[in-house]
Design a protein around this motif. Structure first.
Motif, PDB file in Angstrom:
ATOM      1  N   LYS A 113       0.840  -1.206   0.000  1.00 53.98           N
ATOM      2  CA  LYS A 113       0.000   0.000   0.000  1.00 53.98           C
ATOM      3  C   LYS A 113       0.876   1.257   0.000  1.00 53.98           C
ATOM      4  N   GLU A 114       1.906   1.269   0.853  1.00 56.01           N
ATOM      5  CA  GLU A 114       2.785   2.436   0.916  1.00 56.01           C
ATOM      6  C   GLU A 114       3.543   2.623  -0.397  1.00 56.01           C
ATOM      7  N   ALA A 115       3.967   1.516  -0.999  1.00 59.26           N
ATOM      8  CA  ALA A 115       4.670   1.597  -2.280  1.00 59.26           C
ATOM      9  C   ALA A 115       3.755   2.166  -3.361  1.00 59.26           C
ATOM     10  N   ILE A 116       2.494   1.749  -3.362  1.00 54.87           N
ATOM     11  CA  ILE A 116       1.533   2.248  -4.350  1.00 54.87           C
ATOM     12  C   ILE A 116       1.323   3.751  -4.171  1.00 54.87           C
ATOM     13  N   LEU A 117       1.178   4.193  -2.936  1.00 58.01           N
ATOM     14  CA  LEU A 117       0.970   5.619  -2.677  1.00 58.01           C
ATOM     15  C   LEU A 117       2.162   6.446  -3.128  1.00 58.01           C
ATOM     16  N   LEU A 118       3.378   5.943  -2.848  1.00 58.02           N
ATOM     17  CA  LEU A 118       4.583   6.661  -3.284  1.00 58.02           C
ATOM     18  C   LEU A 118       4.678   6.694  -4.814  1.00 58.02           C
ATOM     19  N   ALA A 119       4.307   5.581  -5.452  1.00 60.92           N
ATOM     20  CA  ALA A 119       4.356   5.532  -6.911  1.00 60.92           C
ATOM     21  C   ALA A 119       3.337   6.493  -7.525  1.00 60.92           C
ATOM     22  N   LEU A 120       2.165   6.583  -6.920  1.00 62.71           N
ATOM     23  CA  LEU A 120       1.158   7.523  -7.415  1.00 62.71           C
ATOM     24  C   LEU A 120       1.624   8.966  -7.249  1.00 62.71           C
ATOM     25  N   LEU A 121       2.286   9.240  -6.121  1.00 64.64           N
ATOM     26  CA  LEU A 121       2.810  10.582  -5.900  1.00 64.64           C
ATOM     27  C   LEU A 121       3.873  10.928  -6.938  1.00 64.64           C
ATOM     28  N   GLU A 122       4.764   9.972  -7.218  1.00 67.09           N
ATOM     29  CA  GLU A 122       5.809  10.225  -8.205  1.00 67.09           C
ATOM     30  C   GLU A 122       5.225  10.390  -9.600  1.00 67.09           C
ATOM     31  N   ARG A 123       4.187   9.604  -9.909  1.00 70.78           N
ATOM     32  CA  ARG A 123       3.555   9.746 -11.228  1.00 70.78           C
ATOM     33  C   ARG A 123       2.913  11.122 -11.383  1.00 70.78           C
ATOM     34  N   ALA A 124       2.307  11.603 -10.277  1.00 70.77           N
ATOM     35  CA  ALA A 124       1.683  12.927 -10.324  1.00 70.77           C
ATOM     36  C   ALA A 124       2.731  14.013 -10.550  1.00 70.77           C
ATOM     37  N   ARG A 125       3.943  13.780 -10.038  1.00 72.65           N
ATOM     38  CA  ARG A 125       5.005  14.794 -10.162  1.00 72.65           C
ATOM     39  C   ARG A 125       5.775  14.692 -11.464  1.00 72.65           C
ATOM     40  N   THR A 126       5.997  13.469 -11.943  1.00 73.54           N
ATOM     41  CA  THR A 126       6.872  13.279 -13.099  1.00 73.54           C
ATOM     42  C   THR A 126       6.160  12.724 -14.326  1.00 73.54           C
ATOM     43  N   GLY A 127       4.968  12.180 -14.131  1.00 77.68           N
ATOM     44  CA  GLY A 127       4.256  11.553 -15.239  1.00 77.68           C
ATOM     45  C   GLY A 127       4.734  10.151 -15.548  1.00 77.68           C
ATOM     46  N   LYS A 128       5.647   9.622 -14.764  1.00 81.06           N
ATOM     47  CA  LYS A 128       6.200   8.292 -15.013  1.00 81.06           C
ATOM     48  C   LYS A 128       5.623   7.271 -14.038  1.00 81.06           C
ATOM     49  N   GLY A 129       5.340   6.086 -14.559  1.00 80.77           N
ATOM     50  CA  GLY A 129       4.837   5.001 -13.723  1.00 80.77           C
ATOM     51  C   GLY A 129       5.967   4.129 -13.195  1.00 80.77           C
ATOM     52  N   LYS A 130       5.602   3.194 -12.336  1.00 82.21           N
ATOM     53  CA  LYS A 130       6.591   2.284 -11.759  1.00 82.21           C
ATOM     54  C   LYS A 130       6.003   0.885 -11.664  1.00 82.21           C
ATOM     55  N   ARG A 131       6.895  -0.108 -11.739  1.00 81.62           N
ATOM     56  CA  ARG A 131       6.507  -1.486 -11.461  1.00 81.62           C
ATOM     57  C   ARG A 131       6.941  -1.796 -10.040  1.00 81.62           C
ATOM     58  N   LEU A 132       6.004  -2.192  -9.205  1.00 85.44           N
ATOM     59  CA  LEU A 132       6.271  -2.401  -7.783  1.00 85.44           C
ATOM     60  C   LEU A 132       6.417  -3.881  -7.467  1.00 85.44           C
ATOM     61  N   SER A 133       7.326  -4.192  -6.564  1.00 87.22           N
ATOM     62  CA  SER A 133       7.544  -5.580  -6.142  1.00 87.22           C
ATOM     63  C   SER A 133       7.715  -5.637  -4.626  1.00 87.22           C
ATOM     64  N   VAL A 134       6.890  -6.438  -3.995  1.00 87.00           N
ATOM     65  CA  VAL A 134       6.967  -6.643  -2.544  1.00 87.00           C
ATOM     66  C   VAL A 134       6.976  -8.145  -2.281  1.00 87.00           C
ATOM     67  N   SER A 135       7.877  -8.585  -1.407  1.00 89.58           N
ATOM     68  CA  SER A 135       7.870  -9.995  -1.017  1.00 89.58           C
ATOM     69  C   SER A 135       7.455 -10.116   0.442  1.00 89.58           C
ATOM     70  N   LEU A 136       6.804 -11.197   0.771  1.00 92.45           N
ATOM     71  CA  LEU A 136       6.416 -11.451   2.156  1.00 92.45           C
ATOM     72  C   LEU A 136       7.648 -11.531   3.050  1.00 92.45           C
ATOM     73  N   LEU A 137       8.708 -12.168   2.550  1.00 89.74           N
ATOM     74  CA  LEU A 137       9.920 -12.326   3.356  1.00 89.74           C
ATOM     75  C   LEU A 137      10.551 -10.979   3.673  1.00 89.74           C
ATOM     76  N   ARG A 138      10.671 -10.137   2.659  1.00 86.81           N
ATOM     77  CA  ARG A 138      11.300  -8.833   2.879  1.00 86.81           C
ATOM     78  C   ARG A 138      10.473  -7.983   3.849  1.00 86.81           C
ATOM     79  N   ALA A 139       9.147  -7.990   3.679  1.00 85.23           N
ATOM     80  CA  ALA A 139       8.286  -7.225   4.576  1.00 85.23           C
ATOM     81  C   ALA A 139       8.420  -7.719   6.016  1.00 85.23           C
ATOM     82  N   ALA A 140       8.530  -9.030   6.183  1.00 88.60           N
ATOM     83  CA  ALA A 140       8.655  -9.591   7.522  1.00 88.60           C
ATOM     84  C   ALA A 140       9.987  -9.230   8.163  1.00 88.60           C
TER      85      ALA A 140
END
Length: 243
Positions: A51-78
């Motif tokens: 969720k936080e990654a999506i919000l940051l990506a939306l903010l960056e898209r609003a500022r730069t017009g560029k999208g992002k591909r997001l990747s989250v793993s359960l292990l890394r989050a844990a």
């Protein structure tokens, strides 16, 4: 979203991720086996990270017009969420062991105490001033060896014995009220029925026609929340879709 990252194809199941991220090893009493926590904690943590990654990506898209591909793993989050426990290993090469509810670097913090009726509650005394206030409420004159937190951590066992002996003379609810008046952090150990007796937790309820569930409450949306329906059954809308 993956279980173990893009290069590991194993399916991600919360119980396994709790074990492989260190949570299960650290959770439990010193003389108990490694213990899984009773909620799907890693799933929830990963959802928040995404969720936080999506919000940051939306903010960056609003500022730069560029999208992002997001990747989250359960292990890394844990692992990220092991916080101070991971720091113990990374900075001091000390492996965190099972301590029950106790905190490795603060005392008394998280330990369960019992009142005269065997009702449990916890203390979260994070400062020396809070400890002095606790002793004042309990009418205790502590040993000089307990004056600072490092000293209390060193003498953890005797500190807890001293507190339990005195706390055992009190009624939990009256003691919690007295502690709150002195700004000493403390909380009753509650079951789920007791949890939902608090006004703030009742705001977590999403009420439907047939069932209530927990969810995020947003002021002003009560009418929508009250119309929540239960999950759809298989094929429930087949006729509508086939028209």
């Amino acid at each position: 979203i993956t279980g173990y990252g893009p290069d590991d194809g194993r399916p991600g199941y919360d119980a396994c991720l709790q074990a492989e991220s260190g949570f299960t090893y650290m959770n439990g009493e010193p003389d108990s086996p490694p213990t899984k926590m009773p909620v799907a904690l890693v799933d929830i943590l990963a959802a928040h990270h995404l969720k936080e990654a999506i919000l940051l990506a939306l903010l960056e898209r609003a500022r730069t017009g560029k999208g992002k591909r997001l990747s989250v793993s359960l292990l890394r989050a844990a692992v990220i969420s092991t916080a101070n426990q991971a720091a113990s290993w990374l900075l001091a090469k000390a492996i965190p062991e099972r301590m029950g509810s106790a905190h490795p670097g603060i005392c008394p913090y998280g330990t369960v105490f019992y009142d005269k009726n065997e009702k449990p509650f916890v203390l979260a005394v994070g400062t020396d001033a809070q400890f002095r206030a606790l002793c004042e409420v309990l009418s205790l004159t502590p040993d000089d060896d307990y004056a600072t937190n490092p000293q209390r951590v060193l003498h953890r066992h005797s500190v807890n014995l001293m507190l339990q002996e005195r706390i055992g003379e009190f009624d939990r609810d009256k003691l919690l009220e007295a502690l709150a008046q002195k700004a000493v952090p403390a909380g009753a150990v509650k079951n789920m029925a007791e949890v939902f007796g608090h006004a703030e937790t009742r705001r977590c309820l999403v009420r439907g026609r047939y069932v209530s569930q927990i969810g995020w409450d947003e002021p002003g949306r009560a009418s929508e929340r009250d119309l929540l329906d239960p999950p759809r059954s298989i094929g429930q809308h087949d006729i509508e879709f086939k028209r």
